[in-house]
Scaffold this motif. Structure first.
Motif, PDB file in Angstrom:
ATOM      1  N   UNK A   7       0.829  -1.206   0.000  1.00 31.59           N
ATOM      2  CA  UNK A   7       0.000   0.000   0.000  1.00 31.59           C
ATOM      3  C   UNK A   7       0.868   1.262   0.000  1.00 31.59           C
ATOM      4  N   UNK A   8       1.919   1.264   0.804  1.00 33.95           N
ATOM      5  CA  UNK A   8       2.830   2.406   0.850  1.00 33.95           C
ATOM      6  C   UNK A   8       3.590   2.568  -0.462  1.00 33.95           C
ATOM      7  N   UNK A   9       3.971   1.467  -1.073  1.00 30.25           N
ATOM      8  CA  UNK A   9       4.656   1.537  -2.368  1.00 30.25           C
ATOM      9  C   UNK A   9       3.758   2.162  -3.431  1.00 30.25           C
ATOM     10  N   UNK A  10       2.493   1.743  -3.475  1.00 32.43           N
ATOM     11  CA  UNK A  10       1.554   2.320  -4.451  1.00 32.43           C
ATOM     12  C   UNK A  10       1.358   3.805  -4.188  1.00 32.43           C
ATOM     13  N   UNK A  11       1.261   4.173  -2.914  1.00 31.14           N
ATOM     14  CA  UNK A  11       1.097   5.580  -2.558  1.00 31.14           C
ATOM     15  C   UNK A  11       2.302   6.394  -3.016  1.00 31.14           C
ATOM     16  N   UNK A  12       3.505   5.916  -2.744  1.00 28.24           N
ATOM     17  CA  UNK A  12       4.714   6.658  -3.085  1.00 28.24           C
ATOM     18  C   UNK A  12       4.926   6.768  -4.593  1.00 28.24           C
ATOM     19  N   UNK A  13       4.407   5.806  -5.359  1.00 28.15           N
ATOM     20  CA  UNK A  13       4.517   5.893  -6.822  1.00 28.15           C
ATOM     21  C   UNK A  13       3.684   7.038  -7.366  1.00 28.15           C
ATOM     22  N   UNK A  14       2.562   7.357  -6.722  1.00 28.71           N
ATOM     23  CA  UNK A  14       1.631   8.364  -7.234  1.00 28.71           C
ATOM     24  C   UNK A  14       1.790   9.743  -6.616  1.00 28.71           C
TER      25      UNK A  14
END
Length: 83
Positions: A7-14
């Motif tokens: 979830x944090x990885x997806x957030x940081x990508x966007x």
């Protein structure tokens, strides 16, 4: 070692920038298009304490945070390299 959840990885990508209003402890995250994103206070504090996001500017009423351009872990480097 800092470990990011999916979830944090997806957030940081966007995410483009995060605005923190210290007086009310409100956190507003925005993507590149200006669309608001959800971010909890606990996750914000963790990302800030781990050096994944850094303060880029601020004034009396707000602080602006962005992703640290120097990756602090391989997980963060992977997120930054993904288009």
């Amino acid at each position: 070692m800092i470990k990011l959840t999916d979830k944090e990885k997806r957030f940081l990508k966007r995410v483009d920038q995060i605005t923190h209003i210290p007086w009310t402890d409100k956190i507003i995250a925005m993507d590149v298009r200006g669309k608001p994103m959800r971010l909890s206070r606990a996750t914000f504090a963790r990302l800030k304490d781990d050096g994944i996001i850094i303060r880029s500017s601020g004034d009396l009423s707000t602080d602006i945070y962005v992703m640290n351009p120097a990756p602090v872990t391989p997980d963060v480097e992977e997120v930054q390299q993904t288009p």
